[in-house]
Design a protein around this motif. Structure first.
Motif, PDB file in Angstrom:
ATOM      1  N   SER A  68       0.854  -1.183   0.000  1.00  0.00           N
ATOM      2  CA  SER A  68       0.000   0.000   0.000  1.00  0.00           C
ATOM      3  C   SER A  68       0.891   1.234   0.000  1.00  0.00           C
ATOM      4  O   SER A  68       2.117   1.147   0.195  1.00  0.00           O
ATOM      5  CB  SER A  68      -0.898   0.011   1.237  1.00  0.00           C
ATOM      6  OG  SER A  68      -0.099   0.152   2.409  1.00  0.00           O
ATOM      7  N   LYS A  69       0.293   2.407  -0.180  1.00  0.00           N
ATOM      8  CA  LYS A  69       1.052   3.648  -0.169  1.00  0.00           C
ATOM      9  C   LYS A  69       1.717   3.853   1.200  1.00  0.00           C
ATOM     10  O   LYS A  69       2.861   4.302   1.297  1.00  0.00           O
ATOM     11  CB  LYS A  69       0.138   4.819  -0.505  1.00  0.00           C
ATOM     12  CG  LYS A  69       0.888   6.122  -0.781  1.00  0.00           C
ATOM     13  CD  LYS A  69      -0.063   7.285  -1.030  1.00  0.00           C
ATOM     14  CE  LYS A  69      -0.951   7.029  -2.227  1.00  0.00           C
ATOM     15  NZ  LYS A  69      -1.807   8.208  -2.513  1.00  0.00           N
ATOM     16  N   GLU A  70       0.987   3.484   2.241  1.00  0.00           N
ATOM     17  CA  GLU A  70       1.518   3.652   3.592  1.00  0.00           C
ATOM     18  C   GLU A  70       2.702   2.717   3.834  1.00  0.00           C
ATOM     19  O   GLU A  70       3.705   3.093   4.458  1.00  0.00           O
ATOM     20  CB  GLU A  70       0.403   3.394   4.612  1.00  0.00           C
ATOM     21  CG  GLU A  70       0.742   3.791   6.047  1.00  0.00           C
ATOM     22  CD  GLU A  70       1.473   2.668   6.796  1.00  0.00           C
ATOM     23  OE1 GLU A  70       2.300   2.985   7.674  1.00  0.00           O
ATOM     24  OE2 GLU A  70       1.216   1.487   6.470  1.00  0.00           O
ATOM     25  N   GLU A  71       2.609   1.488   3.311  1.00  0.00           N
ATOM     26  CA  GLU A  71       3.713   0.528   3.460  1.00  0.00           C
ATOM     27  C   GLU A  71       4.933   0.982   2.671  1.00  0.00           C
ATOM     28  O   GLU A  71       6.068   0.897   3.141  1.00  0.00           O
ATOM     29  CB  GLU A  71       3.252  -0.853   3.012  1.00  0.00           C
ATOM     30  CG  GLU A  71       2.270  -1.523   3.972  1.00  0.00           C
ATOM     31  CD  GLU A  71       1.683  -2.807   3.409  1.00  0.00           C
ATOM     32  OE1 GLU A  71       1.335  -3.701   4.193  1.00  0.00           O
ATOM     33  OE2 GLU A  71       1.559  -2.909   2.162  1.00  0.00           O
ATOM     34  N   LEU A  72       4.708   1.462   1.450  1.00  0.00           N
ATOM     35  CA  LEU A  72       5.826   1.916   0.619  1.00  0.00           C
ATOM     36  C   LEU A  72       6.505   3.143   1.214  1.00  0.00           C
ATOM     37  O   LEU A  72       7.712   3.337   1.032  1.00  0.00           O
ATOM     38  CB  LEU A  72       5.331   2.225  -0.798  1.00  0.00           C
ATOM     39  CG  LEU A  72       6.401   2.642  -1.826  1.00  0.00           C
ATOM     40  CD1 LEU A  72       7.449   1.541  -1.983  1.00  0.00           C
ATOM     41  CD2 LEU A  72       5.770   2.982  -3.165  1.00  0.00           C
ATOM     42  N   SER A  73       5.756   3.956   1.928  1.00  0.00           N
ATOM     43  CA  SER A  73       6.327   5.179   2.508  1.00  0.00           C
ATOM     44  C   SER A  73       7.423   4.862   3.524  1.00  0.00           C
ATOM     45  O   SER A  73       8.227   5.741   3.864  1.00  0.00           O
ATOM     46  CB  SER A  73       5.224   6.013   3.167  1.00  0.00           C
ATOM     47  OG  SER A  73       4.738   5.363   4.336  1.00  0.00           O
ATOM     48  N   ARG A  74       7.477   3.641   4.052  1.00  0.00           N
ATOM     49  CA  ARG A  74       8.507   3.267   5.033  1.00  0.00           C
ATOM     50  C   ARG A  74       9.791   2.781   4.374  1.00  0.00           C
ATOM     51  O   ARG A  74      10.734   2.370   5.058  1.00  0.00           O
ATOM     52  CB  ARG A  74       7.954   2.175   5.962  1.00  0.00           C
ATOM     53  CG  ARG A  74       6.845   2.650   6.884  1.00  0.00           C
ATOM     54  CD  ARG A  74       6.641   1.685   8.047  1.00  0.00           C
ATOM     55  NE  ARG A  74       6.176   0.391   7.567  1.00  0.00           N
ATOM     56  CZ  ARG A  74       4.891   0.063   7.421  1.00  0.00           C
ATOM     57  NH1 ARG A  74       3.954   0.944   7.735  1.00  0.00           N
ATOM     58  NH2 ARG A  74       4.533  -1.128   6.984  1.00  0.00           N
ATOM     59  N   TYR A  75       9.834   2.821   3.037  1.00  0.00           N
ATOM     60  CA  TYR A  75      11.030   2.361   2.322  1.00  0.00           C
ATOM     61  C   TYR A  75      12.243   3.222   2.678  1.00  0.00           C
ATOM     62  O   TYR A  75      12.140   4.442   2.810  1.00  0.00           O
ATOM     63  CB  TYR A  75      10.797   2.406   0.809  1.00  0.00           C
ATOM     64  CG  TYR A  75      12.012   2.015   0.008  1.00  0.00           C
ATOM     65  CD1 TYR A  75      12.403   0.674  -0.108  1.00  0.00           C
ATOM     66  CD2 TYR A  75      12.803   2.989  -0.604  1.00  0.00           C
ATOM     67  CE1 TYR A  75      13.526   0.320  -0.833  1.00  0.00           C
ATOM     68  CE2 TYR A  75      13.927   2.642  -1.328  1.00  0.00           C
ATOM     69  CZ  TYR A  75      14.286   1.299  -1.435  1.00  0.00           C
ATOM     70  OH  TYR A  75      15.409   0.952  -2.143  1.00  0.00           O
ATOM     71  N   GLY A  76      13.395   2.585   2.839  1.00  0.00           N
ATOM     72  CA  GLY A  76      14.624   3.300   3.147  1.00  0.00           C
ATOM     73  C   GLY A  76      14.557   3.962   4.504  1.00  0.00           C
ATOM     74  O   GLY A  76      14.317   3.311   5.526  1.00  0.00           O
TER      75      GLY A  76
END
Length: 404
Positions: free
Chosen positions: A291-299
């Motif tokens: 999800s967008k929220e999950e991807l936002s935690r990348y890096g």
């Protein structure tokens, strides 16, 4: 009779009566029929001439024309097999190297053997018909550089031949997966190619078969991301050969490939497993999608919402403004002027149009990576803004180490 008399008699002769409207129409029809008949005869001769021109367009068989499809498929296979037989095999390449070494022209340059044009042609005569295409003045001139004796490097020429043979072999191999026979691969075609290639790559021997599908997906995505920017769903075989991705993939045939090379190769097992691990860490609900929220935690979790929105606008999803300045406030940093940042970016890129930056402008500037990092990631922006201080700090640390 003088001219005055002649003029007088002509003036005295009664003028010809005007033709009636019907007579004019009949005359017009006669002329039309005459010219049309002549034109038709010429056209017939022209059509006969057209028949001598070879046919250059063949309609693709429809889905329900099974026999025609099979015929086309078999004819393409036979054609590719014939082209494959025209290539130099290992024995012929070894023979070519033996002939080149035998006809080298002294003196050597260090340990590099050279050959002049006269001996070059002699080798071409002895190497056989398959090698004829390589022994031309054009090829020799292409490899001729600064040798004072007018010679070329034997090793450079042999590598040139090897590269050409490899390209043709690879093109034939890719063409076997070109179901449409139109010079391009669809996503499913490229997936089949890579899946069947895996067993021939020693560096992938350790991969579990259950992992093959994810590996193929990550490999294919790189090809399509860079070679199909318009999302047409297909890539030209020519483009695949022209880029370096296939070289990287086939590099995994090397059993002695160093650990450093594996780490930097997108298609290596360590790289694929690293991507897979990152994906699993982000996928908190374990539904196989981000999800967008999950991807936002990348890096370091500092990507802007504007960037994430664009990612989800571009990518296929199955569900459903924050800018850099606001992120800086959240992380306790002093925000900078948007106008200053904009001016810096435009100064870096130097676009043709002073009011906007195009993709081609970014490519031409060689600053695309820096500009993108500035706009989508807070850490990237901070690193750029403090680049001078960081360089100075590195220099100081280096000086301290030298003193010790």
């Amino acid at each position: 009779m003088d001219w005055k008399e002649i003029l007088r008699r002509r003036l005295a002769t009664p003028s010809t009566e005007k033709k009636s409207e019907q007579e004019l129409k009949d005359e017009e029809m006669d002329l039309f029929t005459k010219y049309y008949s002549e034109w038709k005869g010429d056209r017939k001769n022209t059509n006969e001439f057209y028949k001598t021109i070879p046919r250059f367009y063949y309609r693709l068989p429809a889905e329900d024309e099974v026999l025609l499809q099979k015929l086309r498929e078999e004819s393409r296979a036979v054609f590719l097999q014939r082209k494959s037989r025209e290539l130099l095999d290992n024995e012929e390449l070894q023979n070519l190297w033996f002939l080149l070494d035998k006809h080298q022209t002294p003196p050597m340059i260090g340990e590099e053997a050279m050959i002049n044009y006269e001996n070059f042609l002699k080798v071409g005569e002895k190497a056989g018909p398959k090698c004829k295409q390589f022994f031309t003045a054009k090829v020799f001139a292409k490899l001729l550089h600064t040798d004072s004796y007018g010679r070329i490097s034997i090793m450079q020429f042999f590598n040139y031949v090897m590269r050409k043979v490899w390209l043709h072999q690879t093109r034939i191999g890719l063409s076997l997966y070109d179901v449409a026979g139109q010079g391009y691969l669809r996503e499913s075609d490229l997936e089949n190619y890579i899946l069947e290639l895996i067993p021939t790559l020693p560096q992938l021997d350790g991969l579990e078969k259950s992992f093959y599908s994810f590996y193929v997906c990550t490999a294919v995505r790189k090809f399509f991301f860079f070679l199909d920017p318009l999302r047409t769903g297909k890539i030209k075989i020519q483009d695949i050969l022209a880029c370096s991705f296939l070289d990287d993939l086939l590099e995994l045939r090397d059993e002695e490939l160093s650990k450093e090379s594996q780490e930097t190769n997108w298609f290596s097992a360590p790289s694929a497993l690293r991507v897979y691990g990152q994906y699993l860490n982000l996928d908190k609900d374990h539904n196989g999608m981000l999800s967008k929220e999950e991807l936002s935690r990348y890096g370091t979790a500092t990507m802007t919402n504007v960037f994430l929105d664009r990612v989800f606008q571009e990518c296929l999803t199955y569900d459903g403004e924050m800018a850099i300045q606001e992120l800086m406030k959240i992380h306790g940093q002093d925000p900078v002027s948007f106008q200053d940042v904009k001016d810096e970016i435009f100064d870096m890129v130097k676009p043709k149009d002073p009011l906007k930056i195009s993709l081609q402008d970014l490519i031409n500037s060689n600053q695309g990576d820096t500009v993108t990092t500035i706009l989508i990631d807070l850490n990237g922006f901070w690193t750029y803004e403090n680049r001078e201080a960081l360089v100075a700090n590195d220099n100081e640390n280096s000086a301290d180490l030298d003193d010790t």
